[in-house]
Design an enzyme around this catalytic site. Sequence first.
Site, PDB file in Angstrom:
ATOM      1  N   ASN A  83       7.598 -20.896  95.290  1.00  0.00           N
ATOM      2  CA  ASN A  83       7.727 -21.130  96.726  1.00  0.00           C
ATOM      3  C   ASN A  83       8.230 -22.521  96.987  1.00  0.00           C
ATOM      4  OD1 ASN A  83       5.714 -23.038  98.246  1.00  0.00           O
ATOM      5  ND2 ASN A  83       4.534 -22.153  96.553  1.00  0.00           N
ATOM      6  N   SER A  84       8.982 -22.628  98.042  1.00  0.00           N
ATOM      7  CA  SER A  84       9.372 -23.957  98.507  1.00  0.00           C
ATOM      8  C   SER A  84       9.291 -23.929 100.019  1.00  0.00           C
ATOM      9  CB  SER A  84      10.749 -24.349  97.971  1.00  0.00           C
ATOM     10  OG  SER A  84      11.748 -24.234  98.888  1.00  0.00           O
ATOM     11  N   ASN A 141      -4.427 -33.296  99.084  1.00  0.00           N
ATOM     12  CA  ASN A 141      -3.344 -32.743  98.270  1.00  0.00           C
ATOM     13  C   ASN A 141      -2.401 -33.870  97.887  1.00  0.00           C
ATOM     14  OD1 ASN A 141      -1.175 -31.446  97.174  1.00  0.00           O
ATOM     15  ND2 ASN A 141      -0.564 -30.360  99.030  1.00  0.00           N
ATOM     16  N   CYS A 144       2.209 -34.396  96.244  1.00  0.00           N
ATOM     17  CA  CYS A 144       3.318 -34.566  97.184  1.00  0.00           C
ATOM     18  C   CYS A 144       4.126 -35.787  96.764  1.00  0.00           C
ATOM     19  CB  CYS A 144       2.792 -34.857  98.588  1.00  0.00           C
ATOM     20  SG  CYS A 144       1.768 -33.555  99.251  1.00  0.00           S
ATOM     21  N   THR A 283      -2.041 -17.030  95.579  1.00  0.00           N
ATOM     22  CA  THR A 283      -0.935 -16.077  95.607  1.00  0.00           C
ATOM     23  C   THR A 283      -1.377 -14.625  95.671  1.00  0.00           C
ATOM     24  OG1 THR A 283       0.337 -17.670  94.338  1.00  0.00           O
ATOM     25  CG2 THR A 283       1.159 -15.434  94.365  1.00  0.00           C
TER      26      THR A 283
HETATM   27  C1  LIG Z   1       3.276 -20.116  99.456  1.00  0.00           C
HETATM   28  C2  LIG Z   1       2.389 -21.176  98.901  1.00  0.00           C
HETATM   29  C3  LIG Z   1       2.104 -22.312  99.646  1.00  0.00           C
HETATM   30  C4  LIG Z   1       1.287 -23.317  99.147  1.00  0.00           C
HETATM   31  N1  LIG Z   1       1.014 -24.409  99.916  1.00  0.00           N
HETATM   32  C5  LIG Z   1       0.139 -25.349  99.451  1.00  0.00           C
HETATM   33  C6  LIG Z   1      -0.247 -26.434 100.259  1.00  0.00           C
HETATM   34  O1  LIG Z   1       0.148 -26.539 101.407  1.00  0.00           O
HETATM   35  N2  LIG Z   1      -1.107 -27.343  99.736  1.00  0.00           N
HETATM   36  C7  LIG Z   1      -1.603 -27.242  98.474  1.00  0.00           C
HETATM   37  O2  LIG Z   1      -2.400 -28.085  98.060  1.00  0.00           O
HETATM   38  N3  LIG Z   1      -1.264 -26.206  97.687  1.00  0.00           N
HETATM   39  C8  LIG Z   1      -0.409 -25.264  98.141  1.00  0.00           C
HETATM   40  N4  LIG Z   1      -0.077 -24.194  97.342  1.00  0.00           N
HETATM   41  C9  LIG Z   1      -0.644 -24.120  95.994  1.00  0.00           C
HETATM   42  C10 LIG Z   1      -1.893 -23.243  95.968  1.00  0.00           C
HETATM   43  O3  LIG Z   1      -2.896 -23.770  96.789  1.00  0.00           O
HETATM   44  C11 LIG Z   1      -2.423 -23.104  94.535  1.00  0.00           C
HETATM   45  O4  LIG Z   1      -2.792 -24.370  94.057  1.00  0.00           O
HETATM   46  C12 LIG Z   1      -1.392 -22.530  93.577  1.00  0.00           C
HETATM   47  O5  LIG Z   1      -0.588 -21.568  94.238  1.00  0.00           O
HETATM   48  C13 LIG Z   1      -2.019 -21.880  92.356  1.00  0.00           C
HETATM   49  O6  LIG Z   1      -2.925 -20.877  92.719  1.00  0.00           O
HETATM   50  P1  LIG Z   1      -2.531 -19.318  92.833  1.00  0.00           P
HETATM   51  O7  LIG Z   1      -1.835 -18.957  91.565  1.00  0.00           O
HETATM   52  O8  LIG Z   1      -3.825 -18.597  93.026  1.00  0.00           O
HETATM   53  O9  LIG Z   1      -1.630 -19.191  94.006  1.00  0.00           O
HETATM   54  C14 LIG Z   1       0.743 -23.188  97.844  1.00  0.00           C
HETATM   55  C15 LIG Z   1       1.025 -22.049  97.090  1.00  0.00           C
HETATM   56  C16 LIG Z   1       1.824 -21.055  97.598  1.00  0.00           C
HETATM   57  C17 LIG Z   1       2.108 -19.846  96.747  1.00  0.00           C
END
Ligand SMILES: Cc1cc2nc3c(=O)[nH]c(=O)nc-3n(C[C@H](O)[C@H](O)[C@H](O)COP(=O)(O)O)c2cc1C
Lengths: 320, 320, 281, 281
Positions: A83-84, A141, A144, A283
């Site tokens: 994702n971006s 977080n 960044c 996710t």
């Molecule tokens: C679409 C999306 C948006 C995310 N936005 C953030 C965010 O705003 N802040 C953050 O700390 N992590 C963000 N993450 C990271 C997730 O919080 C998590 O650390 C990472 O996706 C790994 O966990 P998962 O495999 O269960 O998704 C985002 C992940 C995804 C997929």
Amino acid sequence: MSAAEGGRAPLDPADVDLAVDLCGLRMPTPVMTASGCAAAGRELDQFFDVTSIGAVVTKSIMRSPRSGRPTPRMVETPSGMLNSIGLQGPGIDAFLARDLPWLVQRGARAFVSIAGETADEYVELARRVGQAPGVAGIEVNISCPNVENRGMVFACDPDSSYRVLSEVRPHIPDDIPVFAKLTPDVTDITIVAGAAADAGADGVTVINTLLGIAMDPDTLRPRLGGVTGGLSGPAVRPVAVRAVWQIRRALPDLPIIGVGGIRTGFDALEMVLAGAAAVQVGTVIFHDPSAPVRVADELRDELAVRGFASLDEVRGLAHV
Amino acid sequence: MSAAEGGRAPLDPADVDLAVDLCGLRMPTPVMTASGCAAAGRELDQFFDVTSIGAVVTKSIMRSPRSGRPTPRMVETPSGMLNSIGLQGPGIDAFLARDLPWLVQRGARAFVSIAGETADEYVELARRVGQAPGVAGIEVNISCPNVENRGMVFACDPDSSYRVLSEVRPHIPDDIPVFAKLTPDVTDITIVAGAAADAGADGVTVINTLLGIAMDPDTLRPRLGGVTGGLSGPAVRPVAVRAVWQIRRALPDLPIIGVGGIRTGFDALEMVLAGAAAVQVGTVIFHDPSAPVRVADELRDELAVRGFASLDEVRGLAHV
Amino acid sequence: MTVTQARGRVVSRTPVGDYHHLVIAVEGIAEHTRPGHFVALAVGGADSGMLLRRAFSIYRTSTTGRYGPTVEVVFAAHGKGTRWMADLAPEDEIDVVGPMGRPFALPKEKVACILVGGGYGSAPMFSLASALRERGSSAHFVLGAATTPRLFGVLEANRVGSSVHVTTEDGSTGTRGRVTDVLEGLVDDVEAAVVYACGPMGMLRAVADLAEDAGAWSQCVVEESMACGVGVCMTCVLPVEGEDGLVRMVRSCVEGPVFRGDRVRWDAVGTIPPGTLGAPR
Amino acid sequence: MTVTQARGRVVSRTPVGDYHHLVIAVEGIAEHTRPGHFVALAVGGADSGMLLRRAFSIYRTSTTGRYGPTVEVVFAAHGKGTRWMADLAPEDEIDVVGPMGRPFALPKEKVACILVGGGYGSAPMFSLASALRERGSSAHFVLGAATTPRLFGVLEANRVGSSVHVTTEDGSTGTRGRVTDVLEGLVDDVEAAVVYACGPMGMLRAVADLAEDAGAWSQCVVEESMACGVGVCMTCVLPVEGEDGLVRMVRSCVEGPVFRGDRVRWDAVGTIPPGTLGAPR
Ligand SMILES: Cc1cc2nc3c(=O)[nH]c(=O)nc-3n(C[C@H](O)[C@H](O)[C@H](O)COP(=O)(O)O)c2cc1C
Ligand SMILES: Cc1cc2nc3c(=O)[nH]c(=O)nc-3n(C[C@H](O)[C@H](O)[C@H](O)COP(=O)(O)OP(=O)(O)OC[C@H]3O[C@@H](n4cnc5c(N)ncnc54)[C@H](O)[C@@H]3O)c2cc1C
Ligand SMILES: Cc1cc2nc3c(=O)[nH]c(=O)nc-3n(C[C@H](O)[C@H](O)[C@H](O)COP(=O)(O)OP(=O)(O)OC[C@H]3O[C@@H](n4cnc5c(N)ncnc54)[C@H](O)[C@@H]3O)c2cc1C
Ligand SMILES: Cc1cc2nc3c(=O)[nH]c(=O)nc-3n(C[C@H](O)[C@H](O)[C@H](O)COP(=O)(O)O)c2cc1C
Ligand code: FES
Ligand code: FES
């Protein structure tokens, strides 16, 4: 030798206590949402009672409204996704005026994630969120880019990480736990975790996404509008479990929230065995919007069948 | 805009030339095997003609025979696997006496991977392999723990990487390309790639596996005999493509071999678009033993349908 | 040895007790199969998150049926991949690599042989029995399992075996107990020269020890977790003593899965026993 | 809005031209569906490497059939997930989330409406036509595609539509050309007050512009790549101008997929147009 062979009789799942005390924050289950995968909780309340899970970690909020990156913003990858999003969000004013109050009134534990481009931005955000009523915890977080350091991600640099956390912590009431969210894209994550802890973080959340790229079969250029994206989902789970394991080894007393690819109750248990005090589901919510509840239920079953009555009995057990 | 819209008419796949000149090594296709996923080529010769692929990269060889790590040595993970083989192998004497001659007599391009625990070991291996008849290339696997530096993986440290490559290079004839194989588990892979290049490496191979852990549902301890293992397979491909992309950006003239999760011809094309001069197929061989040939065939089709007659027309194209 | 990778087609999948009996029509494998060989099946379909093949002893083959050449296996659905296989239906496609591994060694003379199968471990024993009896050896079966539904092939053993002995741990069929409980007497009774065994590691070890004590050879099919099945990855090793007395970590996919029971360092499976070639000092 | 996640069961999958018509028996969705809603289907089965759901406009629902409540979609098999769906057979299970999104806005008055469907984009138009006509509005169909097999629902349009106009780019059916070629005259002819459209982005843009020029409202169903479909991930955004004149990156899964055509910054889809709320300065 299996735990069962080890002599524990299976329990009735109803007799398993999933409650967790995370640095003073009492949660009915260790399963939280991951930042950016649950917005501010409202949408998921259609699928499950958001007060029943450990906590809702909100999408990282920044000082000003932010449009995020151009689309496409996601690519499905094998057992994962890139994702971006670029931290699209309404900015802290709107968040405090609209999103946070909804969560608090709803009775959910609101774990607010903040993100900045400079240490000062983090401080301002921390101050304002710390003063807002009903905040259960703050996740900083730091995965960044730091505009004051050639765009190097804060959490890639122990000094920058230390600086943000040490400046932020005094502005947040002591009884609100502060977790630093770390990136796995570093040579030694335990050093960054140690820097955050030294700076006053109550714990660390690992892992944020891994940096990745995918190409577009039509344009033959990077598929994401933002070129690089963050890899998440079950594909990265072994990396997340490893990060938890390493930090637990290096810093046995530092509370850890494990996140990365959790899909099932056993996946959550893996994190706890590695040393996590709580876990987050990200996710997989996109596939299964009620995953945070299902994972907790399955975790309860995994403990019951192995005869464990509480998480305290298994936390870090894999190290023993 | 798609390449097709860009005005190229599709070609007959027979008119696509996949040949690659990798620092003087002429290969009929850019698809090589990945070290540790093809032993020394012999077993795969049952499934395809090993002389028809780019090169056979042999399992990293060490100075002495090595028993490797206790079993279990692998865990299947979502779209990937963890392995902890621990570089089991016969040692350089047996390799030069038995494995290498077979490959050379068979007419395959033998790209020999070497691994050591100290810089001196690398030097000895390089000298001996460099003198052996018929060696087509050498891959210096520096993703190994350095016993002289608290077990820190050579490729996690630019200085150690520089040291190994600079000491090794003079012992290898100039016309034998030397590639440094790097780990992705670093904060900035371009710095390590730069150090290897400065030290005289002709190019770099990225990526080796990512460090991961999985837990055993029965023992509730790490599943692998070696505790941690290396994560590979399609799950990690976005990380590999990103590593190639970053190195190409930072060091546009450094030849790169892209490896990590390649399953299809398009996956190989992704690496080339990101800047890879050649690619390697590893884990997917376990699923499909003739993958190196299939991937090359599919790559040919991917180029043909987009109207590209050779790899030179697409290498690094995603950066343009 | 000729190993083929080919796209097969399911002819049938039939539940048998706690197991599934799968018949696959596939070219190029049946004609090269000998008793003890195995196949590796791709699971999960295209774009599956399951990357690795699953290994199964070949139960039977045919080159003359109406579906063309077929290969048959018997499997237990216990993990993700085998659960996927338990949903296979006729006409489904399944990718097969085989035949793989080193088959059973057959005695040159006509001797008494005992074939021990634990659970689905009996699968490779029926074609072995036929091969042995064709060469004039006897083939006495000992089939054991925890419970009756986990026995496989008792009727067939009666057809192809010289004698059949059944054990279940719950006593629901045959002798209550384990295969070794009847094996001990049988080895003496039939003056067995070779004991063949396939089943869980603990059973193999007990059988191998028992055979050795009785002065018989043993041939054991080991089940080590395999990533490639073709000898290139080194995941499937176990400590085996060579003719030279040296213990080596040996690939069970190509140097096995059939090993001489007296060669395997059963006590040290899952470790690198001291003195192994290349062991850490 | 009530969104349900439920395990459905395939009633049928029928090829229709280049598409597949899939009927799913599933509880809790049909009764809440309005025209323009979509469902998100899980693909690949358990342990699939495909993590994300696929979104499909709801073509039809029924709450009275013999299979219980059903939901129907029409899909093109072009990528990995839809290719998997193209192998679905009756009785197969499929996990469904829905109904999702904001449905079409229906005019309060009785007015002339035109329903434009490009390819499978016609799918949501039939239930919409019925709803419009029940309220006394007219529903003129314009169905277009590159070739005849990519037209969907011409016969059905004849049944529920006030009139039907068909275009194909190769001229194999109806007028040779694109939907806009007939739309232009039709808007004037019927004095359309609303144009509804579903199809590729380029078509939507052309339809929206044309409607605006003719002084009609337009309601367009956009297809943005979606990770969650429920509003939590922010992947599915596009630039939309609000009442206040400010452009925002708006989630098409919950604030769409139906948008007023004059509000979408079609020219800037795939970018963050300058002046957007929160755009980088
Ligand atoms: C679409 C999306 C948006 C995310 N936005 C953030 C965010 O705003 N802040 C953050 O700390 N992590 C963000 N993450 C990271 C997730 O919080 C998590 O650390 C990472 O996706 C790994 O966990 P998962 O495999 O269960 O998704 C985002 C992940 C995804 C997929
Ligand atoms: C030579 C050989 C012959 C075999 N013959 C049979 C047979 O005839 N019938 C039968 O039911 N089973 C047989 N097995 C075991 C069978 O391969 C495993 O049960 C199967 O791989 C498990 O896959 P899964 O998807 O159910 O489990 P998962 O847990 O999903 O498997 C994950 C990974 O671990 C490996 N694995 C898990 N359990 C085993 C195991 N017991 N042995 C080897 N690898 C394992 C899998 O291959 C896979 O790569 C044999 C194994 C070997 C090595
Ligand atoms: C609101 C909405 C309604 C839709 N209605 C229909 C319909 O009625 N019939 C139909 O055939 N298709 C419809 N689509 C498009 C359909 O969702 C995609 O064709 C499908 O997701 C592609 O999946 P795949 O597995 O074939 O492709 P893959 O390339 O394997 O998909 C990879 C990822 O990209 C996403 N993706 C790829 N193409 C598209 C696309 N065109 N739109 C959105 N996401 C995409 C997928 O959802 C998946 O997450 C609709 C899309 C949306 C957003
Ligand atoms: C079983 C196994 C053994 C490996 N052994 C080696 C090795 O000896 N030397 C090395 O440089 N890389 C080794 N690797 C790493 C691969 O060469 C490759 O870099 C990595 O697996 C990523 O590619 P893949 O996803 O295509 O497998 C090994 C990988 C696997 C799966
Ligand atoms: S399974 Fe790969 S060497 Fe045996
Ligand atoms: S798809 Fe997730 S917010 Fe729209």
